[in-house]
Design a protein around this motif. Sequence first.
Motif, PDB file in Angstrom:
ATOM      1  N   SER A 163       0.849  -1.299  -0.007  1.00 55.74           N
ATOM      2  CA  SER A 163       0.156  -0.054   0.157  1.00 55.74           C
ATOM      3  C   SER A 163       0.609   1.323  -0.107  1.00 55.74           C
ATOM      4  N   LEU A 164       0.836   1.993  -1.198  1.00 54.32           N
ATOM      5  CA  LEU A 164       1.729   2.994  -1.493  1.00 54.32           C
ATOM      6  C   LEU A 164       0.640   4.343  -1.702  1.00 54.32           C
ATOM      7  N   PRO A 165       0.109   4.890  -0.884  1.00 59.47           N
ATOM      8  CA  PRO A 165      -1.027   5.786  -1.185  1.00 59.47           C
ATOM      9  C   PRO A 165      -0.705   7.288  -1.849  1.00 59.47           C
ATOM     10  N   VAL A 166       0.864   7.618  -1.611  1.00 59.95           N
ATOM     11  CA  VAL A 166       1.189   8.908  -2.405  1.00 59.95           C
ATOM     12  C   VAL A 166       2.488   8.558  -3.532  1.00 59.95           C
ATOM     13  N   LEU A 167       2.502   7.076  -3.918  1.00 63.30           N
ATOM     14  CA  LEU A 167       4.006   6.885  -4.803  1.00 63.30           C
ATOM     15  C   LEU A 167       3.558   7.482  -6.121  1.00 63.30           C
ATOM     16  N   LYS A 168       4.346   8.090  -6.651  1.00 65.43           N
ATOM     17  CA  LYS A 168       4.389   8.650  -7.975  1.00 65.43           C
ATOM     18  C   LYS A 168       5.283   7.925  -9.086  1.00 65.43           C
ATOM     19  N   VAL A 169       6.258   7.476  -8.510  1.00 65.73           N
ATOM     20  CA  VAL A 169       7.340   6.663  -9.548  1.00 65.73           C
ATOM     21  C   VAL A 169       7.773   5.410  -8.989  1.00 65.73           C
ATOM     22  N   PHE A 170       7.395   4.433  -9.707  1.00 67.12           N
ATOM     23  CA  PHE A 170       7.640   3.051  -9.665  1.00 67.12           C
ATOM     24  C   PHE A 170       8.669   2.356 -10.750  1.00 67.12           C
ATOM     25  N   GLU A 171       9.986   1.956 -10.059  1.00 74.37           N
ATOM     26  CA  GLU A 171      10.883   1.354 -10.965  1.00 74.37           C
ATOM     27  C   GLU A 171      11.374   0.297 -10.638  1.00 74.37           C
ATOM     28  N   THR A 172      11.706  -0.744 -11.374  1.00 72.37           N
ATOM     29  CA  THR A 172      12.404  -1.965 -11.238  1.00 72.37           C
ATOM     30  C   THR A 172      13.276  -2.474 -12.200  1.00 72.37           C
ATOM     31  N   THR A 173      14.537  -2.708 -11.988  1.00 71.37           N
ATOM     32  CA  THR A 173      15.415  -3.356 -12.772  1.00 71.37           C
ATOM     33  C   THR A 173      15.812  -4.810 -12.306  1.00 71.37           C
ATOM     34  N   ASN A 174      15.816  -5.658 -13.413  1.00 72.89           N
ATOM     35  CA  ASN A 174      16.155  -7.208 -12.744  1.00 72.89           C
ATOM     36  C   ASN A 174      15.517  -7.625 -11.512  1.00 72.89           C
ATOM     37  N   CYS A 175      14.362  -7.329 -11.238  1.00 71.92           N
ATOM     38  CA  CYS A 175      13.820  -7.658  -9.860  1.00 71.92           C
ATOM     39  C   CYS A 175      12.831  -8.926 -10.168  1.00 71.92           C
ATOM     40  N   SER A 176      12.530  -9.643  -9.081  1.00 69.62           N
ATOM     41  CA  SER A 176      11.738 -10.741  -9.048  1.00 69.62           C
ATOM     42  C   SER A 176      10.968 -11.127  -7.893  1.00 69.62           C
ATOM     43  N   TRP A 177       9.755 -11.544  -7.916  1.00 68.92           N
ATOM     44  CA  TRP A 177       9.114 -11.837  -6.838  1.00 68.92           C
ATOM     45  C   TRP A 177       8.688 -13.368  -6.973  1.00 68.92           C
ATOM     46  N   LEU A 178       9.644 -14.150  -6.333  1.00 64.49           N
ATOM     47  CA  LEU A 178       9.524 -15.698  -6.153  1.00 64.49           C
ATOM     48  C   LEU A 178       8.656 -15.990  -5.380  1.00 64.49           C
ATOM     49  N   LYS A 179       8.113 -17.362  -5.952  1.00 67.50           N
ATOM     50  CA  LYS A 179       7.156 -17.911  -5.206  1.00 67.50           C
ATOM     51  C   LYS A 179       5.739 -17.281  -5.020  1.00 67.50           C
ATOM     52  N   ALA A 180       5.543 -15.943  -5.314  1.00 69.33           N
ATOM     53  CA  ALA A 180       4.380 -15.226  -5.011  1.00 69.33           C
ATOM     54  C   ALA A 180       3.394 -15.531  -6.409  1.00 69.33           C
ATOM     55  N   LYS A 181       2.279 -15.855  -5.949  1.00 68.77           N
ATOM     56  CA  LYS A 181       1.298 -15.981  -7.156  1.00 68.77           C
ATOM     57  C   LYS A 181       0.591 -14.580  -7.537  1.00 68.77           C
ATOM     58  N   ARG A 182       0.668 -13.790  -6.656  1.00 72.87           N
ATOM     59  CA  ARG A 182       0.095 -12.253  -7.041  1.00 72.87           C
ATOM     60  C   ARG A 182       0.767 -11.356  -6.062  1.00 72.87           C
ATOM     61  N   VAL A 183       1.106 -10.276  -6.869  1.00 69.76           N
ATOM     62  CA  VAL A 183       1.809  -9.069  -6.072  1.00 69.76           C
ATOM     63  C   VAL A 183       0.922  -7.948  -6.360  1.00 69.76           C
ATOM     64  N   SER A 184      -0.089  -7.329  -5.407  1.00 73.12           N
ATOM     65  CA  SER A 184      -0.757  -5.980  -5.498  1.00 73.12           C
ATOM     66  C   SER A 184      -0.188  -5.103  -5.092  1.00 73.12           C
ATOM     67  N   LEU A 185      -0.365  -3.836  -5.840  1.00 73.76           N
ATOM     68  CA  LEU A 185       0.249  -2.724  -5.618  1.00 73.76           C
ATOM     69  C   LEU A 185      -0.884  -1.484  -5.564  1.00 73.76           C
ATOM     70  N   GLU A 186      -1.150  -1.066  -4.206  1.00 75.04           N
ATOM     71  CA  GLU A 186      -2.424  -0.193  -4.133  1.00 75.04           C
ATOM     72  C   GLU A 186      -1.774   1.304  -4.307  1.00 75.04           C
ATOM     73  N   VAL A 187      -1.752   1.824  -5.400  1.00 78.66           N
ATOM     74  CA  VAL A 187      -0.952   3.145  -5.726  1.00 78.66           C
ATOM     75  C   VAL A 187      -1.847   4.017  -6.453  1.00 78.66           C
ATOM     76  N   PRO A 188      -2.619   4.876  -5.819  1.00 76.55           N
ATOM     77  CA  PRO A 188      -3.681   5.549  -6.348  1.00 76.55           C
ATOM     78  C   PRO A 188      -3.284   6.679  -7.164  1.00 76.55           C
ATOM     79  N   GLN A 189      -2.000   7.253  -6.795  1.00 74.57           N
ATOM     80  CA  GLN A 189      -1.351   8.466  -7.233  1.00 74.57           C
ATOM     81  C   GLN A 189      -0.261   8.301  -8.188  1.00 74.57           C
ATOM     82  N   LEU A 190      -0.061   6.845  -8.416  1.00 73.63           N
ATOM     83  CA  LEU A 190       1.010   6.621  -9.449  1.00 73.63           C
ATOM     84  C   LEU A 190       0.932   7.136 -10.607  1.00 73.63           C
TER      85      LEU A 190
END
Length: 453
Positions: free
Chosen positions: A196-223
């Motif tokens: 939950s990132l209510p004021v996030l504006k910028v989201f950047e990933t390089t060579n990142c991974s979510w191992l074993k997770a089935k779902r990654v949910s980002l609540e980012v209304p201001q992205l």
Amino acid sequence: MSGSYIYSSKQKHLKRTKSGERISELPESLISCIFSFLPTKDAVRTSVLSKTWVYRWTSITKLDIHDNLFFSPKKRTRGKQNFVNFVYRVLLLTTPSSFSLVLVQNQDVALFNIWISNILIKKVKNLRIVTHFEMSFPAQAFHFLFQSFCLEELVLNMVSCAITVTKTYVYFGQLKVLKLSGVLFTHDSVSDFNLSLPVLKVFETTNCSWLKAKRVSLEVPQLESVIIVEDNSSSYATNNCAVEFSVSHLKHFTYRGYDSMSHFFKLLDPSSASNSSLTITVSPCEKKKDTMIESRVFVLLKQFRKMKCLKLDGLQELAKESVANLPLFGMLSHLDLGFVTGDLLLGLLLKSPVLRTLVLKGISIFDMELLNSAAVPECLTSTLQVVKFGSLKGFEHELCVAKFVMENALMLERMSFSIVYWQRKSKVLEEFKEKLFSYKKAFSCAIIDFSHD
């Protein structure tokens, strides 16, 4: 000799004192500003200017620490200890709002754990960590990181860093910028992960991974901006994890990879991408092509049916069926394509009824009869104004596409061709131009020009 030496030492001391006095006359706000532009090591060195400056550096609010400044080939062991002592002293005597730590030399993980935990306790707002070696993020530092509610900017630029996630829900109430590189999130068991990132504006990933997770949910209304780069796919196994963005008004979404896409990327509300821009670049590599990439690309494309600008590169061999199943891009006005087949080009034009600008990097060989039997896209007869052909070689199929545009684009204002350098003075290009200008034109007035790469 000794008297001369004493005089010289006193003279140097007087110069330092006078320099310190002159600088001390500056406004305090200006002195603080000067400190903010200095590496922390240099800021600490100002303590020699005069007695009144011994601890003046402790007021700095921006720490910028680089371990390479303490190392030399002749004094590696001593340099490491000097660096450790320096970090402890700085963390003890300052209360910074911004902290940047660059570690080129392999450091003790226990020390790293103490430093990061200590700086997070001080409620730092901007945290940047850069490492040049593989490591695991210590559990204690991770705990303080995910309990830090004051962070406004977090940058983790790692070579390969495993972070074990023990929670399924994480909240960063003040975070506006999140940039991650080389981070592998692992879980003790297969589960969902919610950010939950209510004021996030910028989201950047390089060579990142979510191992074993089935779902990654980002609540980012201001992205506003998303950039996902996967340029080292050999290190990160693909899986069926879905990364979902709950956003209100996204402006830019960029994906760059090498014949692979590690996750499904989704917008929970496709209308949140109205008037946005989407960039998908997939560069070829020697590895076997990821068989899932086409479905993952189209899952992403379908989320952006109301986008304004689309840039596709490296996807020239998409299946006809997939193109036919794309939604109508009813607001798309700018389309920028890499090397494409006739099927993909025509399919996207048919799906873009209000297109105004078309940019082509190059055209692959295709059945030229395709354009003779195809329906004329609505955008050619009503909205298309600018067409740019890149890497022109003078091939027959390129001429065929140009002819199709000239005969059907009623609103065309400019059509430009960028010629590859090795064809600049060839007879092939001269013949291309002669044939092109001999075709009938649907438009009444438009500029046709040629340039060189």
